[in-house]
Design an enzyme around this catalytic site. Structure first.
Site, PDB file in Angstrom:
ATOM      1  CD  GLU A 186      32.874  43.468  31.619  1.00  0.00           C
ATOM      2  OE1 GLU A 186      33.010  43.901  32.778  1.00  0.00           O
ATOM      3  OE2 GLU A 186      33.033  44.179  30.608  1.00  0.00           O
ATOM      4  CG  ASP A 209      33.963  42.013  36.929  1.00  0.00           C
ATOM      5  OD1 ASP A 209      35.062  42.610  36.998  1.00  0.00           O
ATOM      6  OD2 ASP A 209      33.437  41.694  35.856  1.00  0.00           O
TER       7      ASP A 209
END
Lengths: 170, 622
Positions: free
Chosen positions: B184, B206
């Site tokens: 990600e 994140d």
């Protein structure tokens, strides 16, 4: 098995231009990386993974001076046994013990640990210069492998210092 | 902002030639699907709903499912059968499931991956995730008007092998061809990096609904190189909700709630958390056992205080990654925030304080991962345009090792190694005449095997009788570009071999997947034969095209015999492909693959030689 230096089009010697190595590595990966073959048939995807794996291993080995020295020695038939301590000079064995004691004493003193790390790094630089001389110029492989064994010990010590520092940080 | 004009107007590839591929952000809380249309990345909206699909699946008595907004809304009326945050259970056994998930669902311990008891029967987290992916695949196909060539699915960078394998299985179950599992934060870096033409060292922070990742990347001359990654795969926005829910509950009553009420409490906690990103105070309507609702006022300061420890927990992995990359805070050029949970003001200020600068939030933190995945999917599907030659070098997040005598771990591949990577290690027998050797593969950083994640156990049998120490067993680990591991072992003197793709201790077997696939197709009343035939036909066409192209370009690398062999295999497959026997086509594909394997290897050699020539030219002083 493909030889690492020729994979990157470099002369097989200890002295190396890191920028040139990196450019060569990127050029090879740009050709062989599995991302270039994701839409291709299985046979090509498999070959790509093997080449990209090799390129990563070759780059990792040549980038690190100690790994590079071990690789060059192994190409010349000198395998270095990490466990074997004999053959090291008495002076170096004494120095090992002193270093270990210093690390233990400094275990909860970040500044002292960092100082040790700097000293160690400085000694390593000097010794790597001697390695270069022993492999590329003198071609004294006995001397080179002795130096490499010492450097391996020092690298291990530096990792221990790193771990002690990490513990202090958290 | 103008997102990523990837080519000049008029230069974009003919849409009819473009192979349709999507990027999917399979999130803990929300999922999205994005694609590249007219050279611009775009998140695709569902019919009558927005681009965001809540990652919630409700199971009904008749076996049918409701996914997304409607399921989210049903959470409080049917809490046991409405599964949210299933990502937290992917590749996990019951013992690893967090207390929140254990309290909310009827989890079943089956020895391997945990299962969830629903009104429609037991479901694995893989199946629940595949329901979400299926909706996104259908959304994409409806929106793009054709079948997809494949998808890039994002996973938290800190996902271990079991969690990655589970995600890939879920995609397979949903009828998706997985082009790549993409981390990600790396996806976010692609979206930012290509958009801004960035160079230098960037960090991606994140914080998603259930996972935290921190990655450091070096961007230079079109190469995205992950230098280090770290994180916590069970820390996310959900934990803030739960902390807040517990606090509100205590303030309001402290009396035990039933399932439905406690889910309503959690839903309210999330609403309050979101409201507190915009205002300094909020009135929570807290469900209480007996008499409905009690109002509790909470200030931003109180919320921050009760969740500050969670924010602090994210900073440990940050320091670890910096240390692994041998970098100081000052070396980081910019920090990018990703994930809905980074909207919380105290998260932002903690990051800003740590790095001494304001983080980037230019691209919507909810969309940025899906967009990066779509860009990658487009390239992997073969839509790379001339000049679009960026390269991604990602790493393995956790060390891989083997169990040694005394329950100690021997690390074989250290964390942050660039993938694909392979390592071999030799072992020997410790007893006279020992005929078998057990191999236990683990992942993690700890010294003791019991503190690491068990990935797989297998046995190498048939070692010929030798004195202790006589056999030489070479165990080879190969981690592919998806970060997935396969292990093989071989006794060197006799060649006895054992190979496993790591079907992890917490994974599903191939048979189970096949069974689920079949059940899924039957349930959806889809004709499995027809689908298999179509898939094989497409694959056959692709292979024939590739082989013809290779013959045109590189016939010179083959002897006339070899060339004739390939041509015959092409012709044979072409004929088979006109029929409707998918097994025969598969056999033809295998035959052509086998006959072109050697050509593929030689073409790669040639490509590398050419690359090296280019390298020498680059190295010349101009």
């Amino acid at each position: 098995m493909q030889e690492y230096f020729s994979l990157f089009g470099l002369p097989e010697r200890f002295a190396i231009d890191p920028a040139q190595l990196e450019v060569a590595y990127r050029n090879v990966q740009a050709q062989v990386h599995p991302d270039r073959f994701a839409h291709r048939p299985e046979a090509e995807r498999r070959v790509a993974m093997q080449w990209a794996t090799l390129a990563n291993e070759a780059f990792r080995t040549l980038k690190n001076p100690l790994a590079r020295a071990r690789y060059l020695l192994s190409r010349r038939g000198v395998e270095i046994d990490a466990e074997r301590n004999n053959g090291m000079s008495h002076a170096f064995l004494m120095q090992q013990m002193e270093w270990r004691e210093s690390v233990e004493e400094a275990a909860d003193d970040a500044e002292a640990l960092q100082r040790l790390e700097r000293d160690l790094a400085r000694d390593e630089r000097v010794m790597l210069d001697d390695v270069k001389h022993a492999i590329d110029e003198e071609v004294d492989l006995v001397q080179a492998s002795e130096l490499v064994r010492r450097l391996m010990f020092m690298e291990k010590l530096r990792r221990e210092i790193d771990e002690a520092l990490a513990l202090l940080e958290n | 902002m103008a997102l990523l004009q990837l080519s000049e107007p008029g230069e974009s590839p003919d849409p009819h030639q473009q192979r349709l591929a999507v990027g999917i952000d399979l999130g803990t809380t929300n999922s999205l699907v994005a694609t590249i249309r007219h050279a611009v990345p775009e998140c695709l909206a569902g019919d009558g709903c927005g681009i965001i699909l809540p990652s919630v699946v409700r199971y009904q008595k008749d076996g049918s499912t409701i996914v997304g907004q409607a399921a989210l809304a049903a959470q409080t009326i049917d809490p046991r059968n409405t599964i949210a945050s299933v990502k937290r259970l992917m590749g996990r056994g019951l013992a690893d499931a967090d207390a929140g998930m254990r309290g909310r669902y009827d989890l079943v311990d089956t020895g391997d991956m945990v299962r969830i008891n629903t009104v429609a029967g037991q479901r694995t987290p893989v199946e629940v995730s595949s329901e979400i992916l299926r909706v996104l695949r259908e959304r994409a196909e409806a929106s793009l008007g054709d079948e997809l060539v494949g998808a890039v699915i994002t996973v938290p960078a800190y996902f271990d092998d079991a969690q990655r394998q589970a995600t890939k299985d879920a995609a397979r179950l949903a009828g998706l061809n997985v082009l790549r599992l993409l981390n990600e934060p790396t996806a976010a870096a692609i979206a930012y990096g290509l958009d801004e033409g960035a160079e230098g060292i960037y960090a991606v922070y994140d914080l998603g609904g259930g996972t935290f990742d921190f990655s450091i990347l070096r961007l230079s001359r079109g190469v995205f190189e992950v230098m280090a990654t770290s994180g916590d795969s069970s820390l996310g926005g959900d934990d803030f909700d739960e902390a807040l829910a517990a606090w509100l509950h205590k303030k309001a009553s402290g009396v035990d709630l039933d399932c439905s009420k406690s889910r309503a409490l959690l839903v309210e906690a999330r609403r309050v958390k979101e409201a507190l990103t915009l205002s300094a105070e909020c009135v929570a309507r807290v469900p209480v056992a007996a008499d409905g609702i009690k109002d509790v006022t909470i200030t931003l300061g109180e919320f921050h205080e009760l969740t500050q420890a969670l924010v602090e927990r994210t900073l440990q992995p940050v320091r670890k990654a910096l240390r692994d990359a041998a970098l100081k805070v000052a070396d980081i050029q910019a920090v990018v925030l990703v994930g809905g949970a980074t909207r919380m003001p105290h998260v932002r200020s903690a990051v800003a304080k740590m790095f001494g600068r304001e983080p980037y939030t230019d691209i919507d933190p909810d969309k940025v991962v899906a967009i990066g995945a779509a860009i990658q999917a487009n390239v992997l599907a073969g839509n790379r345009r001339p000049g679009e030659d960026w390269l991604l070098l990602d790493v393995i997040p956790l060390s891989l090792g083997l169990e040694m005598m005394g329950g100690l771990t021997e690390k074989i591949i250290p964390r942050n190694s660039t993938i694909p990577v392979s390592k071999a290690q030799d072992f020997t027998t410790y007893k006279d005449g020992q005929s078998a050797m057990a191999i236990h593969v683990v992942q993690g950083e700890r010294e003791l095997v019991q503190d690491c994640r068990s990935l797989a156990r297998f046995e190498l049998r048939g070692i010929p009788p030798m004195p202790a120490g006589g056999a030489r067993i070479r165990v080879t680990f190969q981690v592919d570009a998806d970060g997935l591991l396969s292990v093989s072992a071989r006794e060197q003197t006799t060649g006895v071999e054992s190979h496993v793709t790591v079907k992890p201790s917490y994974g599903l077997s191939d048979d189970e997947i096949t069974g689920m696939l079949k059940a899924g197709f039957e349930h959806a009343a889809e004709d499995m034969q027809a689908r298999a035939l179509r898939e094989q036909q497409v694959e056959a066409e692709r292979l024939i095209e590739a082989a013809r192209q290779a013959l045109i370009e590189d016939a010179g690398l083959l002897s006339s015999n070899e060339q004739a062999g390939i041509e015959a295999a092409i012709k044979r497959l072409g004929e088979l492909n006109l029929g409707n026997d998918h097994l025969a086509i598969k056999a033809g594909i295998d035959a052509l693959s086998a006959s072109t394997g050697e050509l593929a290897a030689r073409r790669m050699d040639k490509a590398i030689r050419q690359a090296l020539t280019g390298n020498r030219i680059d190295a010349l002083p101009l």
